[in-house]
Design an enzyme around this catalytic site. Structure first.
Site, PDB file in Angstrom:
ATOM      1  CB  ALA A   2     -18.017  25.814  -7.728  1.00 55.05           C
ATOM      2  CB  THR A   3     -13.484  25.977  -6.874  1.00 55.64           C
ATOM      3  OG1 THR A   3     -12.867  26.420  -5.570  1.00 55.64           O
ATOM      4  CG2 THR A   3     -11.253  27.525  -7.214  1.00 55.64           C
TER       5      THR A   3
ATOM      6  CG  ASN B 231     -19.021  32.417   0.171  1.00 59.76           C
ATOM      7  OD1 ASN B 231     -18.757  33.183  -0.276  1.00 59.76           O
ATOM      8  ND2 ASN B 231     -17.957  31.870   1.215  1.00 59.76           N
TER       9      ASN B 231
ATOM     10  CB  SER C  25     -19.349  22.218  -6.452  1.00 57.78           C
ATOM     11  OG  SER C  25     -20.056  22.731  -5.268  1.00 57.78           O
ATOM     12  CB  ALA C  26     -21.771  17.064  -7.011  1.00 53.70           C
ATOM     13  CG  HIS C  27     -19.193  19.670  -2.172  1.00 55.24           C
ATOM     14  ND1 HIS C  27     -18.339  20.553  -0.545  1.00 55.24           N
ATOM     15  CD2 HIS C  27     -17.961  20.910  -2.992  1.00 55.24           C
ATOM     16  CE1 HIS C  27     -17.785  21.115  -1.020  1.00 55.24           C
ATOM     17  NE2 HIS C  27     -17.712  21.755  -2.194  1.00 55.24           N
TER      18      HIS C  27
ATOM     19  CB  THR D 215      -9.971  10.027 -17.816  1.00 56.69           C
ATOM     20  OG1 THR D 215      -9.088   9.517 -18.530  1.00 56.69           O
ATOM     21  CG2 THR D 215     -11.093   9.016 -17.634  1.00 56.69           C
TER      22      THR D 215
ATOM     23  CB  CYS E 299     -12.694  28.522   1.114  1.00 54.44           C
ATOM     24  SG  CYS E 299     -13.646  27.574  -0.018  1.00 54.44           S
TER      25      CYS E 299
END
Length: 404
Positions: free
Chosen positions: A75-76, A155, A203-205, A243, A328
């Protein structure tokens, strides 16, 4: 119970077993380890197929077209790509951007970078409940405003912004709207077919997927253009070269697929646990709730314990994994800029703790947490001369402190 108890799900989440299992199929010689950009053999075809499936799984969760999903490292990066990319592409149209002072550092620092490049940034101050003032947003719009960037769920305090109303204002003024949805995706329902949002970061995490992979939704109709920030092989429609990490993308896809199934049951379960935690500690003297229950996700509970230093409390709660703010910025000893923006005094901001709950949090863990908080607060306050002064009836606001 396993110690320490993890109550920092807003920082990151453990990977679901099904996610990990599927990722393993795209790493070794026995699996599909190919480069999806290799179009001349089966290894590449299989990898590309896996990426396409994951892209569809992600799009289905947010009700988007899979062609509108661009993969990033998280996301960053998505925030950087969205804000810088729009600023650079539309700079001939205007140089004014509107955001909020309680945004994630990924947005705030990107905006400060653009300020140094000559862009004009307006930082809206939130209302006391953490939401932006819709009328102030309308007042701050200028003829040269090209972008509004507002996070969906904060957050630190979990407040939900009304992105539906904000999107309508942006649309009526022909301004692009970017949403940081890192903390909302998979937690509350998002339907991009109904929302006039132009760009969305995620994001995924944060929802039981792997770290190091995220995405940016970029609306196709009407088409949104932006300038690439990473150049190279022209991957992801030329918007993000590099990639593709197939195993991470596959993991993200599975995590989003699971989230689509569990989103409502997760919400209700975590809300029950959040309420149990709050009901167990709300009678502690001089406790302050920094998360408004009426307009927040239940996953985050932010509270301040007056006359107790937050860092001291975290050390006292050594069997709990919690934070004193965003992961963060939690290494900083400064009071949370989010809480200070809400009008909290430094003393209360310094004594804040963020409890963030998740899918794997248990009732037993919450009950243990309640007991440990009571014990720790009592012990720390018994050692505090400030608490002793307060209990003796001293008006702490009228004390003239001497600074050496």
């Amino acid at each position: 119970m396993k110690f320490p108890i993890y109550l920092d799900y807003a920082a990151t989440t453990p990977v679901e077993f099904e996610v990990m299992k599927e990722m393993m199929n795209y790493l070794t010689l026995e699996g599909e380890f190919g480069n999806p950009a290799s179009r001349s053999h089966k290894f590449g075809w299989k990898a590309e197929e896996a990426v396409d499936i994951a892209r569809n799984q992600i799009a289905e969760l947010i009700h988007a077209d899979s062609r509108e999903i661009i993969f990033t490292s998280g996301a960053t990066e998505s925030n950087n790509l969205a804000i810088k990319g729009i600023a650079e592409f539309y700079k001939k149209k205007g140089n004014h951007i509107i955001t909020c002072s309680t945004e994630h550092k990924a947005t705030l620092d990107t905006c400060r970078y653009l300020e140094n490049k000559g862009f004009d940034i307006t930082y809206l101050n939130p209302l006391q409940n953490g939401t932006i003032n819709i009328y102030e947003l309308q007042e701050k719009i200028q003829k040269n405003t090209i972008l509004v960037s507002i996070m969906h769920v904060n957050n630190e305090i979990g407040v939900i912004q009304d992105i539906h109303k904000i999107s309508k204002i942006c649309q009526s003024n022909n301004i692009l709207f970017h949403v940081d949805a890192a903390q909302s995706i998979g937690k509350i329902n998002i339907n991009l077919k109904q929302l006039k949002i132009d760009l969305m970061s995620f994001s995924a995490h944060k929802i039981y997927g792997p770290k190091g992979i995220g995405g940016l939704y970029i609306r196709r109709k009407p088409r949104v253009r932006l300038s690439a920030q990473i150049h190279g092989g022209g991957h992801e429609k030329g918007m993000r070269s590099g990639t593709l990490p197939v195993h991470q993308i596959v993991g993200m896809g599975i995590a989003y697929k699971i989230a689509k199934i569990k989103i409502n049951s997760d919400f209700n379960y975590i809300k029950h646990l959040r309420n149990r935690l709050w009901n167990g500690i709300k009678n502690i003297e001089e406790i302050h709730l920094n998360s408004n229950f009426e307009n927040t996700v239940p996953h985050i509970l932010n509270v301040s314990f007056n006359y107790v230093e937050g860092e001291s409390l975290i050390m006292a709660l050594k069997n709990l994994a919690v934070s004193s703010g965003s992961a963060c910025t939690s290494s900083s000893l400064e009071a949370s800029y989010v809480l200070r923006s809400l009008g909290l005094k430094d003393e209360l901001a310094h004594s804040s703790i963020r409890f963030s709950l998740g899918r794997f949090t248990t009732k037993e863990e919450i009950d243990y947490t309640i007991q440990l908080i009571h014990q720790s607060i009592n012990r720390l306050r018994n050692l505090s001369p400030l608490w002793e002064m307060f209990k003796s009836g001293v008006d702490m606001n009228n004390v003239n402190w001497t600074h050496n």
